[in-house]
Design a protein around this motif. Structure first.
Motif, PDB file in Angstrom:
ATOM      1  N   ALA A 291       0.826  -1.215   0.000  1.00  0.00           N
ATOM      2  CA  ALA A 291       0.000   0.000   0.000  1.00  0.00           C
ATOM      3  C   ALA A 291       0.860   1.264   0.000  1.00  0.00           C
ATOM      4  O   ALA A 291       0.496   2.275  -0.597  1.00  0.00           O
ATOM      5  CB  ALA A 291      -0.930   0.002   1.203  1.00  0.00           C
ATOM      6  N   PHE A 292       1.997   1.181   0.685  1.00  0.00           N
ATOM      7  CA  PHE A 292       2.919   2.323   0.721  1.00  0.00           C
ATOM      8  C   PHE A 292       3.371   2.691  -0.699  1.00  0.00           C
ATOM      9  O   PHE A 292       3.253   3.835  -1.128  1.00  0.00           O
ATOM     10  CB  PHE A 292       4.119   1.962   1.604  1.00  0.00           C
ATOM     11  CG  PHE A 292       5.283   2.908   1.506  1.00  0.00           C
ATOM     12  CD1 PHE A 292       5.204   4.203   2.011  1.00  0.00           C
ATOM     13  CD2 PHE A 292       6.479   2.500   0.923  1.00  0.00           C
ATOM     14  CE1 PHE A 292       6.283   5.070   1.931  1.00  0.00           C
ATOM     15  CE2 PHE A 292       7.567   3.363   0.838  1.00  0.00           C
ATOM     16  CZ  PHE A 292       7.467   4.644   1.342  1.00  0.00           C
ATOM     17  N   PHE A 293       3.833   1.672  -1.438  1.00  0.00           N
ATOM     18  CA  PHE A 293       4.299   1.952  -2.794  1.00  0.00           C
ATOM     19  C   PHE A 293       3.131   2.352  -3.702  1.00  0.00           C
ATOM     20  O   PHE A 293       3.262   3.242  -4.537  1.00  0.00           O
ATOM     21  CB  PHE A 293       5.054   0.737  -3.361  1.00  0.00           C
ATOM     22  CG  PHE A 293       6.398   0.545  -2.714  1.00  0.00           C
ATOM     23  CD1 PHE A 293       7.382   1.521  -2.840  1.00  0.00           C
ATOM     24  CD2 PHE A 293       6.671  -0.587  -1.960  1.00  0.00           C
ATOM     25  CE1 PHE A 293       8.634   1.368  -2.227  1.00  0.00           C
ATOM     26  CE2 PHE A 293       7.911  -0.749  -1.347  1.00  0.00           C
ATOM     27  CZ  PHE A 293       8.896   0.229  -1.482  1.00  0.00           C
ATOM     28  N   ALA A 294       1.980   1.701  -3.522  1.00  0.00           N
ATOM     29  CA  ALA A 294       0.812   2.032  -4.344  1.00  0.00           C
ATOM     30  C   ALA A 294       0.386   3.475  -4.089  1.00  0.00           C
ATOM     31  O   ALA A 294       0.138   4.245  -5.033  1.00  0.00           O
ATOM     32  CB  ALA A 294      -0.328   1.074  -4.044  1.00  0.00           C
ATOM     33  N   ALA A 295       0.332   3.873  -2.819  1.00  0.00           N
ATOM     34  CA  ALA A 295      -0.108   5.237  -2.482  1.00  0.00           C
ATOM     35  C   ALA A 295       0.853   6.257  -3.088  1.00  0.00           C
ATOM     36  O   ALA A 295       0.437   7.287  -3.620  1.00  0.00           O
ATOM     37  CB  ALA A 295      -0.196   5.408  -0.963  1.00  0.00           C
ATOM     38  N   HIS A 296       2.145   5.950  -3.007  1.00  0.00           N
ATOM     39  CA  HIS A 296       3.132   6.885  -3.566  1.00  0.00           C
ATOM     40  C   HIS A 296       2.980   6.965  -5.088  1.00  0.00           C
ATOM     41  O   HIS A 296       3.056   8.049  -5.671  1.00  0.00           O
ATOM     42  CB  HIS A 296       4.540   6.445  -3.179  1.00  0.00           C
ATOM     43  CG  HIS A 296       5.590   7.452  -3.566  1.00  0.00           C
ATOM     44  ND1 HIS A 296       5.520   8.782  -3.200  1.00  0.00           N
ATOM     45  CD2 HIS A 296       6.709   7.338  -4.307  1.00  0.00           C
ATOM     46  CE1 HIS A 296       6.544   9.434  -3.690  1.00  0.00           C
ATOM     47  NE2 HIS A 296       7.298   8.588  -4.372  1.00  0.00           N
TER      48      HIS A 296
ATOM     49  N   PHE B  63       0.310   6.659  -6.671  1.00  0.00           N
ATOM     50  CA  PHE B  63      -0.903   7.427  -6.974  1.00  0.00           C
ATOM     51  C   PHE B  63      -0.756   8.909  -6.638  1.00  0.00           C
ATOM     52  O   PHE B  63      -1.719   9.659  -6.690  1.00  0.00           O
ATOM     53  CB  PHE B  63      -2.109   6.856  -6.223  1.00  0.00           C
ATOM     54  CG  PHE B  63      -2.683   5.622  -6.874  1.00  0.00           C
ATOM     55  CD1 PHE B  63      -3.203   5.667  -8.162  1.00  0.00           C
ATOM     56  CD2 PHE B  63      -2.708   4.414  -6.201  1.00  0.00           C
ATOM     57  CE1 PHE B  63      -3.721   4.533  -8.758  1.00  0.00           C
ATOM     58  CE2 PHE B  63      -3.231   3.267  -6.787  1.00  0.00           C
ATOM     59  CZ  PHE B  63      -3.733   3.327  -8.075  1.00  0.00           C
ATOM     60  N   GLY B  64       0.431   9.318  -6.230  1.00  0.00           N
ATOM     61  CA  GLY B  64       0.673  10.741  -6.070  1.00  0.00           C
ATOM     62  C   GLY B  64       0.753  11.247  -4.637  1.00  0.00           C
ATOM     63  O   GLY B  64       0.965  12.438  -4.421  1.00  0.00           O
ATOM     64  N   PHE B  65       0.584  10.364  -3.655  1.00  0.00           N
ATOM     65  CA  PHE B  65       0.767  10.815  -2.275  1.00  0.00           C
ATOM     66  C   PHE B  65       2.267  10.965  -2.010  1.00  0.00           C
ATOM     67  O   PHE B  65       3.092  10.244  -2.604  1.00  0.00           O
ATOM     68  CB  PHE B  65       0.179   9.791  -1.298  1.00  0.00           C
ATOM     69  CG  PHE B  65      -1.328   9.772  -1.261  1.00  0.00           C
ATOM     70  CD1 PHE B  65      -2.033  10.677  -0.477  1.00  0.00           C
ATOM     71  CD2 PHE B  65      -2.048   8.848  -2.004  1.00  0.00           C
ATOM     72  CE1 PHE B  65      -3.417  10.667  -0.436  1.00  0.00           C
ATOM     73  CE2 PHE B  65      -3.429   8.838  -1.980  1.00  0.00           C
ATOM     74  CZ  PHE B  65      -4.116   9.745  -1.194  1.00  0.00           C
ATOM     75  N   SER B  66       2.613  11.892  -1.110  1.00  0.00           N
ATOM     76  CA  SER B  66       4.022  12.044  -0.752  1.00  0.00           C
ATOM     77  C   SER B  66       4.470  10.776  -0.010  1.00  0.00           C
ATOM     78  O   SER B  66       3.635   9.988   0.450  1.00  0.00           O
ATOM     79  CB  SER B  66       4.209  13.266   0.155  1.00  0.00           C
ATOM     80  OG  SER B  66       3.629  12.998   1.424  1.00  0.00           O
TER      81      SER B  66
ATOM     82  N   ALA C 146       3.281   6.436   3.756  1.00  0.00           N
ATOM     83  CA  ALA C 146       3.619   5.603   4.920  1.00  0.00           C
ATOM     84  C   ALA C 146       2.436   5.542   5.882  1.00  0.00           C
ATOM     85  O   ALA C 146       2.093   4.468   6.405  1.00  0.00           O
ATOM     86  CB  ALA C 146       4.851   6.163   5.622  1.00  0.00           C
ATOM     87  N   ALA C 147       1.799   6.696   6.127  1.00  0.00           N
ATOM     88  CA  ALA C 147       0.659   6.739   7.043  1.00  0.00           C
ATOM     89  C   ALA C 147      -0.504   5.902   6.493  1.00  0.00           C
ATOM     90  O   ALA C 147      -1.240   5.271   7.257  1.00  0.00           O
ATOM     91  CB  ALA C 147       0.208   8.176   7.283  1.00  0.00           C
TER      92      ALA C 147
END
Lengths: 367, 72
Positions: A115-120, A122-125, A130-131
């Motif tokens: 999820a960390f890599f997926a969120a990043h 998708f444009g999250f910092s 991480a959160a």
């Protein structure tokens, strides 16, 4: 006319009304469905009250709930105190009796990183990612601890997602567990574990605290308090402290935690498209974590004589003891005389430690 | 031959479904244990007659503690 300016009613925005509905839904789930009521009830009320205009409750430096939030959560006081209580509640016996099951708790953290890599992507910092990823650990206090430091603007959403998924463990996990296992695997009866001595249980919190903190110093606030609570319990000489950590103190900080987390969710910060995304990514993290634990158990079975029932791998996500109960129940569907509960507690407890370590690693890299 | 039904896990005895003298068949419910706030049913391992209850409702038992004795 000055009087009218002081009235709250004209200042109500449509966003606030939406947040009232969300707050009331959480209260409804807590009261009528008993979904994590100790947390969702104060969180729901916190949302309601923070979305009333002109109260100043969350005004920095002044507001009442802001003070709870600032000194409790931002100062990292409350999550470690919750861990003190959890430690005082935890019997590490099931983990110590089958140390090989620790690996399942580690594998189930895989979802956090997915999820960390997926969120990043998708444009999250990185900090926000991480959160969001840590939601996959299904551990509320750890999620709050990490989000407060790395992505405070996402704290409310991440916390509600983590607690929602914890409450939904019995709904989310079983289909994934059934999909990845055969009826025969689900019916595997595990060999009785050895008995754990009193001395081992006493030494564990001391050795574990030193070992984990030496490896991942950033995990110290949570791990130190977790193991201190456990030392209270296993020493059997400070019953009063054990009781206070388990009950009175835990209850007090839970009130402040729930209320202030809810109050961070004002319409402006919560009603954004990316919050929906956080819930979706958190769910994916949780699903991947469940799958990771199950699949590693199957892999270990290729090399071991005493077979592991792969269902206990799913308990490697934290959510203690709910995930262990789910492993037990799904196992009982295949063979009702198969008692997996205590076996599943091993990876379940390892999962708690694993999630804290994952949070510590994020803090070390990004904090 | 008498056989003890042992506790499959540590917990509290919540209810007992049999009494001394009852005939039980394999897989009949013998009692219910509560562990981790979850009810766990313990079943008879074989056919027979209950010859002794080794625990009472409310007792805390450890794994492998005898719960009920079943004789022929």
């Amino acid at each position: 006319m000055a009087f009218l300016d002081q009235l709250g009613v004209p200042a109500v925005t449509p966003g606030m009304v939406v947040m009232w509905a969300i707050g009331l839904t959480l209260i409804h789930l807590a009261v009528h469905r008993r979904y994590e009521p100790l947390l969702l009830l104060p969180i729901g009320f916190g949302i309601l009250i923070a979305n009333l205009p002109l109260t100043g409750l969350m005004t920095p430096g002044e507001g009442l709930i802001w003070r709870f939030y600032h000194y409790g959560v931002e100062w990292e006081v409350i999550p470690p105190l919750i861990f003190l209580g959890l430690g005082a509640h935890t019997d590490f016996g099931p983990l110590l009796s089958q140390p090989r099951l620790i690996f399942l708790g580690a594998a189930a953290q895989g979802g956090v990183y997915v999820a960390f890599f997926a969120a990043h992507a998708f444009g999250f910092s990185l900090e926000e990612a991480a959160a969001i990823g840590i939601i996959g650990g299904a551990d509320g206090p750890t999620t709050i601890f990490l989000a407060a430091q790395l992505a405070p603007e996402l704290l409310g959403a991440c916390a509600v997602a983590a607690y929602s998924y914890m409450a939904l463990v019995p709904i989310i996990q079983p289909p994934i567990m059934r999909l990845l296992t055969t009826e025969r695997e689900r019916a595997i009866r595990m060999k009785r574990a050895r008995k754990v001595t009193v001395r081992e249980k006493l030494l564990f919190p001391i050795v574990a605290a030193m070992g984990i903190v030496l490896l991942v110093p950033a995990s110290a606030p949570l791990i130190a308090m977790f193991m201190l609570g456990n030392l209270f319990r296993e020493s059997k000489v400070v019953e009063r402290l054990t009781d206070t950590a388990q009950n009175a103190l835990m209850n007090i900080v839970t009130i402040f935690l729930g209320l202030s987390v809810g109050a961070t969710m004002d319409a402006a910060t919560f009603l954004r498209a990316d919050v929906l995304f956080i819930f979706a990514l958190g769910l994916a993290a949780f699903a991947f974590g469940t799958a990771g634990g199950v699949l590693l158990a199957k892999l270990m079975n290729l090399f071991t004589k005493d077979k592991i029932n792969p269902l206990v791998g799913a308990a490697g996500v934290s959510a203690v003891p709910m995930a262990a109960r789910v492993a037990h129940q799904v196992g009982a569907e295949a063979d009702r005389k198969n008692y997996l509960l205590m076996f599943a507690m091993g990876p379940n407890l390892a999962g708690v430690i694993g999630t804290v370590v994952a949070a510590g690693i994020f803090l070390t890299m990004l904090g | 031959m008498a056989e003890d039904v042992v506790a499959p896990l540590a917990g509290k005895v919540l209810s007992i479904a049999v009494a001394v003298g009852d005939a039980v068949e394999e897989d009949d419910e013998v009692l219910v244990l509560e562990a981790m706030k979850m009810e766990t049913v313990v079943y008879a391992p074989s056919d027979g007659t209950v010859t002794a209850l080794r625990v009472a409702v409310g007792d805390q038992v450890e794994e492998d503690d005898p719960l009920v004795t079943i004789g022929e």
